[in-house]
Design a protein around this motif. Sequence first.
Motif, PDB file in Angstrom:
ATOM      1  N   TYR A  93       3.798   3.334   4.087  1.00 23.25           N
ATOM      2  CA  TYR A  93       4.497   2.055   4.070  1.00 23.25           C
ATOM      3  C   TYR A  93       3.628   0.974   4.687  1.00 23.25           C
ATOM      4  O   TYR A  93       2.804   1.246   5.563  1.00 23.25           O
ATOM      5  N   TRP A  94       3.841  -0.275   4.242  1.00 23.64           N
ATOM      6  CA  TRP A  94       3.236  -1.406   4.931  1.00 23.64           C
ATOM      7  C   TRP A  94       4.027  -1.615   6.215  1.00 23.64           C
ATOM      8  O   TRP A  94       5.254  -1.604   6.198  1.00 23.64           O
ATOM      9  N   ARG A 152      -6.667   6.888   1.618  1.00 24.37           N
ATOM     10  CA  ARG A 152      -5.727   6.033   2.343  1.00 24.37           C
ATOM     11  C   ARG A 152      -5.906   4.605   1.896  1.00 24.37           C
ATOM     12  O   ARG A 152      -6.995   4.165   1.577  1.00 24.37           O
ATOM     13  N   ALA A 153      -4.818   3.893   1.892  1.00 26.81           N
ATOM     14  CA  ALA A 153      -4.871   2.471   1.553  1.00 26.81           C
ATOM     15  C   ALA A 153      -5.568   1.710   2.674  1.00 26.81           C
ATOM     16  O   ALA A 153      -5.587   2.143   3.824  1.00 26.81           O
ATOM     17  N   PRO A 179      -1.757  -9.540   7.961  1.00 26.60           N
ATOM     18  CA  PRO A 179      -1.002  -9.200   9.174  1.00 26.60           C
ATOM     19  C   PRO A 179      -0.397  -7.798   9.195  1.00 26.60           C
ATOM     20  O   PRO A 179      -0.019  -7.315  10.247  1.00 26.60           O
ATOM     21  N   LEU A 180      -0.303  -7.115   8.053  1.00 27.83           N
ATOM     22  CA  LEU A 180       0.303  -5.793   7.990  1.00 27.83           C
ATOM     23  C   LEU A 180      -0.770  -4.723   7.874  1.00 27.83           C
ATOM     24  O   LEU A 180      -1.897  -5.006   7.479  1.00 27.83           O
ATOM     25  N   PHE A 181      -0.398  -3.484   8.189  1.00 22.62           N
ATOM     26  CA  PHE A 181      -1.339  -2.387   8.023  1.00 22.62           C
ATOM     27  C   PHE A 181      -0.659  -1.263   7.251  1.00 22.62           C
ATOM     28  O   PHE A 181       0.557  -1.124   7.284  1.00 22.62           O
ATOM     29  N   PHE A 229       7.789  -2.632   5.659  1.00 21.26           N
ATOM     30  CA  PHE A 229       8.014  -3.677   4.666  1.00 21.26           C
ATOM     31  C   PHE A 229       7.807  -3.206   3.233  1.00 21.26           C
ATOM     32  O   PHE A 229       7.505  -4.007   2.373  1.00 21.26           O
ATOM     33  N   GLY A 230       7.986  -1.957   2.945  1.00 20.56           N
ATOM     34  CA  GLY A 230       7.876  -1.456   1.577  1.00 20.56           C
ATOM     35  C   GLY A 230       6.752  -0.450   1.434  1.00 20.56           C
ATOM     36  O   GLY A 230       5.856  -0.349   2.271  1.00 20.56           O
ATOM     37  N   LYS A 231       6.823   0.312   0.343  1.00 10.17           N
ATOM     38  CA  LYS A 231       5.846   1.372   0.092  1.00 10.17           C
ATOM     39  C   LYS A 231       4.525   0.807  -0.406  1.00 10.17           C
ATOM     40  O   LYS A 231       4.490  -0.122  -1.212  1.00 10.17           O
ATOM     41  N   VAL A 232       3.450   1.417   0.058  1.00 11.16           N
ATOM     42  CA  VAL A 232       2.111   1.021  -0.364  1.00 11.16           C
ATOM     43  C   VAL A 232       1.916   1.371  -1.840  1.00 11.16           C
ATOM     44  O   VAL A 232       1.296   0.614  -2.580  1.00 11.16           O
TER      45      VAL A 232
END
Length: 82
Positions: free
Chosen positions: A25-26, A8-9, A17-19, A37-40
């Motif tokens: 995804y973020w 996992r990322a 601020p993002l997880f 907010f987009g793919k990891v």
Amino acid sequence: MAKPKPNRAVKPRADFPLFPHQAGYWAKKVRGRLVYFGKVVDDPKGQAALDKWLEQKDDLLAGRVPRVKADGLTSATSAIGF
């Protein structure tokens, strides 16, 4: 036997601020809702996702739907029929 979990990322730093959401995804929880907010995979360091968050942050925190920033001028004459 249980299958091992895939890699996992993780957050790039503690104050990020993002997880990384389980779906890949973020994400950030804003006003009780998850916003993605987009793919990891496409952005492993999260820089593009962070830029998108900073661009949309004010609208999301105010409860508005973020608008796409248009480049240049728009014309209202097409609605009139000119």
